[in-house]
Design an enzyme around this catalytic site. Structure first.
Site, short mmCIF file in Angstrom:
data_model
loop_
_atom_site.label_atom_id
_atom_site.label_comp_id
_atom_site.label_asym_id
_atom_site.label_seq_id
_atom_site.Cartn_x
_atom_site.Cartn_y
_atom_site.Cartn_z
CB CYS A 2 -0.94 0.08 1.18
SG CYS A 2 -2.14 -1.23 1.27
NE ARG A 27 4.69 1.72 0.33
CZ ARG A 27 5.39 1.90 1.45
NH1 ARG A 27 6.59 2.41 1.39
NH2 ARG A 27 4.87 1.61 2.63
CD1 TRP A 74 0.23 -6.23 -2.40
CD2 TRP A 74 -0.40 -6.86 -0.36
NE1 TRP A 74 0.67 -7.52 -2.20
CE2 TRP A 74 0.30 -7.93 -0.96
CE3 TRP A 74 -0.90 -7.04 0.93
CZ2 TRP A 74 0.53 -9.14 -0.32
CZ3 TRP A 74 -0.68 -8.25 1.57
CH2 TRP A 74 0.03 -9.28 0.94
CG ASN A 98 -0.53 2.70 3.46
OD1 ASN A 98 -1.39 2.63 2.61
ND2 ASN A 98 0.70 3.10 3.22
N GLY A 99 -2.20 -0.16 6.40
CA GLY A 99 -2.16 -0.89 7.67
C GLY A 99 -3.34 -1.83 7.78
CD GLU A 472 18.55 -13.06 -1.50
OE1 GLU A 472 17.81 -13.52 -0.61
OE2 GLU A 472 18.23 -12.07 -2.18
CE LYS A 476 16.23 -11.82 -4.67
NZ LYS A 476 15.96 -10.82 -3.78
CD GLU A 479 11.91 -12.14 -3.91
OE1 GLU A 479 11.44 -11.39 -3.05
OE2 GLU A 479 13.08 -12.00 -4.33
CG HIS A 495 19.71 -37.17 5.02
ND1 HIS A 495 20.02 -38.44 5.48
CD2 HIS A 495 20.87 -36.48 5.05
CE1 HIS A 495 21.30 -38.49 5.80
NE2 HIS A 495 21.84 -37.31 5.54
CE LYS A 588 12.63 -2.81 -2.26
NZ LYS A 588 13.53 -3.90 -2.64
C1 G6P Z 1 9.66 -8.24 1.53
C2 G6P Z 1 10.50 -8.01 0.28
C3 G6P Z 1 11.83 -8.72 0.40
C4 G6P Z 1 12.54 -8.26 1.67
C5 G6P Z 1 11.67 -8.49 2.91
C6 G6P Z 1 12.26 -7.81 4.13
O1 G6P Z 1 9.23 -9.55 1.58
O2 G6P Z 1 9.80 -8.45 -0.87
O3 G6P Z 1 12.64 -8.41 -0.71
O4 G6P Z 1 13.75 -8.97 1.81
O5 G6P Z 1 10.38 -7.90 2.71
O6 G6P Z 1 12.25 -6.43 3.92
P1 G6P Z 1 13.14 -5.39 4.70
O7 G6P Z 1 12.69 -4.05 4.21
O8 G6P Z 1 12.84 -5.59 6.15
O9 G6P Z 1 14.57 -5.69 4.38
#
Ligand code: G6P
Length: 593
Positions: A2, A27, A74, A98-99, A472, A476, A479, A495, A588
């Site tokens: 949002c 976002r 969102w 927002n929230g 990671e 990536k 996502e 295992h 984001k």
């Molecule tokens: C969301 C984003 C990720 C990020 C995570 C933590 O899920 O899509 O890319 O790593 O939040 O975000 P932050 O702002 O706390 O690093």
């Protein structure tokens, strides 16, 4: 997650709001809307889908607009449909939120008893209904009475039909800034939304109420007394939040890594002294406990490997969402390190607050200045990644990792001798140059990505520091490519999960640690014997393809390997025709639990 924008000033209000919403697109959202306040009426336009779809539906306005608010939603309460999009109206009140309002069911029931039924499924409309009930002539009184009934998190931008030119704003556990311009003022969820117009902004504290017109910004504390606030200046410029000729923000942000890593190192390593700002007495006598979410958590996993190896201090890495409810065993000798790009992630913030409530020292590693984690942690270190717009993080993750490397070296001063430290410091200082060279693997990644684009699922395998990179790399890829992928500690595969390997299953093996090469080589043979197509990253595997890293020490090689994973994921997503910068369903900055 949002986004809010608000504007009071002499420009074309709709244009400012739409421009702000576009800057907040990163976002994550699924509908958008704006409200334009003319002298005696407020017009609302809202639409499911992208801001561009909303833009098409806004007619040129014939009348003077005094102020406006806008929102990207969102979906949480109710599907992403036009009627659930913000702004919401009740009587003279129009607002964006927002929230999440946690007592929404009780509020809904209370309103129903009075015969009041909302038209949408949102918690936000209930706020508008409460405000309309309490509103007589004094907006601040109505806002205070309404907020007293709300549980959960909110940032609100509010217009009243009979208060033309005024925006009211208040927040609790949700980010909001108030931008100050020349005869124009703004509200926004984040700095990039206002950078085109101003770099000056205020950060309202919890419960502080702002009354904004084009000429002034008034603040009132929780007791509704007027207060003065200090203006902050953004050290990002608008250029940094633009694509600058790249096809996607993600590509630009990957390419920026040598520069932002250099700047992060420069900030905290001065004349051979690491983290002067942490003071001479900085140490960890107990356990260093990293709390974070998503990629920041993965940065923590790699940081653990490096800190334990160099500083011989126990490191626990916890998902913030688990930590906050785990009743963790904390002592005052521990240091809780909250890692967050945005500094607003709800779970990370809750974990930090838990540590503080138990009087455990805290340190924030944060990218956004003045964000809540930055303000609440006892000490804060700022990564120098600059604005990161692509939802899938790249440069912010890398800067977090680099910060943990530097922290490891600082803590290792109690353990390693000076010459060893100097040697490692030199390796970290060589990182920007290493990453420059790593970027030249892009063409190879693009080529290999064609093979991976049709995969349905794949595995990342690695050991120790490489397993941290696998986590990671796998995230990536998932996502942005939507290919199912799993990161596995290479020794653990047999295992259970090896049963999923069949003819042609892609496996990416990360091998940057010479000491463990024979072990990972054995694991590669195991999967290859069962038909896997193996791609190596790092030291070459016996056969099959390898993306070799530029010449570098094993110490910093995982960071280069992570950058290769980013480029691979990027090119696979592009090959599949996906929306790279705004992958479906993701946000984001996750400001709700
Ligand atoms: C969301 C984003 C990720 C990020 C995570 C933590 O899920 O899509 O890319 O790593 O939040 O975000 P932050 O702002 O706390 O690093």
């Amino acid at each position: 997650m949002c986004g809010i924008i608000g504007y009071a000033g002499g420009r074309d209000t709709a244009e400012v709001l739409l421009n702000g919403l576009k800057k907040l697109e990163y976002r994550g959202y699924d509908s958008a809307g704006i409200a334009l306040a003319a002298p005696k009426k407020i017009d609302i336009y809202k639409k499911q889908g992208k801001v561009a779809a909303l833009e098409e539906n806004i007619p040129p306005s014939a009348q003077k607009i005094f102020a406006g608010i806008g929102h990207t939603r969102w979906a949480t309460h109710g599907a992403p449909e036009d009627r659930n999009a913000h702004p919401h109206r009740c009587g003279k009140v129009v607002l964006v939120h927002n929230g999440i309002i946690e007592n929404e069911q009780e509020l809904r029931a209370e309103l129903a008893k009075k015969g009041l039924t909302p038209t949408s499924d949102t918690d936000t409309e209930l706020i508008a209904m409460l405000l309309a009930q309490f509103y007589e002539k004094e907006p601040r009184t109505a806002i205070r009475k309404t907020c007293a009934l709300l549980e959960g998190s909110y940032a609100l931008g509010i217009l009243f039909e009979d208060q033309p030119g005024k925006i009211y704003a208040i927040r609790r556990n949700s980010p909001l800034i108030i931008g100050k311009g020349e005869q124009e003022n703004f509200i926004a969820s984040d700095i990039p939304a206002i950078l085109k117009y101003t770099r000056s902004y205020y950060l309202p504290e919890e419960g502080e109420l702002a009354e904004i017109t084009k000429d002034e910004i008034l603040f009132f504390d929780a007791a509704d007394q007027p207060i003065e606030k200090t203006l902050a200046t953004a050290d990002w410029d608008e250029q940094a939040a633009r694509k600058a000729g790249y096809d996607h923000f993600m590509a630009k942000e990957i390419a920026e890594q040598p520069e932002v890593v250099r700047e992060t190192i420069r900030r905290y390593l001065k004349n051979g002294i690491l983290f002067e700002e942490l003071g001479n007495s900085f140490k960890v006598a107990g356990t260093l406990r990293i709390v974070a979410c998503g990629s920041a958590y993965h940065a923590g996993l790699l940081g653990k490997q490096i800190i334990e190896k160099l500083a011989r201090i126990p490191v626990e890495v916890s998902l913030a969402s688990e930590f906050r409810y785990a009743d963790p065993l904390l002592t005052k000798e521990d240091l809780v390190v909250a890692i967050s790009q945005s500094g607003e992630t709800a779970d990370t913030l809750a974990a930090l607050r838990l540590a503080k409530a138990k009087e455990v020292p805290t340190l924030g590693i944060v990218n956004v200045r003045g964000s809540t984690v930055a303000r609440e942690a006892d000490q804060v270190l700022y990564t120098a990644a600059g604005p990161e717009i692509s939802v899938a993080t790249t440069k912010a993750y890398t800067c977090q990792v680099v910060m943990l490397y530097l922290l490891a070296l600082r803590l290792a001063q109690h353990w390693l001798d000076g010459a060893d430290i100097e040697n490692y410091v030199n390796q970290v200082e060589a990182l920007p140059a290493l990453l420059e060279k790593t970027l030249s693997c892009a063409a190879q990644c693009k080529e290999i990505a064609k093979d991976f684009a049709s995969a349905e699922h794949l595995f990342f395998i690695g050991r120790g520091q490489d397993y941290a990179v696998c986590c990671e790399g796998s995230l990536k890829l998932k996502e942005i490519s939507y290919i199912h992928s799993e990161a596995y500690a290479a020794g653990e595969l047999k295992h259970g999960t090896i049963s999923l390997i069949e003819e042609g299953t892609p496996v990416i093996a990360i091998a940057t640690d010479r000491a463990r090469l024979p072990k990972i080589a054995a694991n590669i043979r195991e999967v290859r014997a069962r038909g896997a197509r193996v791609l190596g990253i790092g030291y070459p595997t016996e056969d099959g393809k390898t993306i070799s890293l530029p010449q570098c020490p094993d110490f910093t090689a995982p960071i280069a390997a992570a950058v290769v994973c980013q480029m691979l994921a990027y090119h696979v997503a592009v090959a599949r025709g996906n929306d790279v910068d705004q992958p479906r369903n993701l946000a984001k900055s996750v400001t709700v639990e």
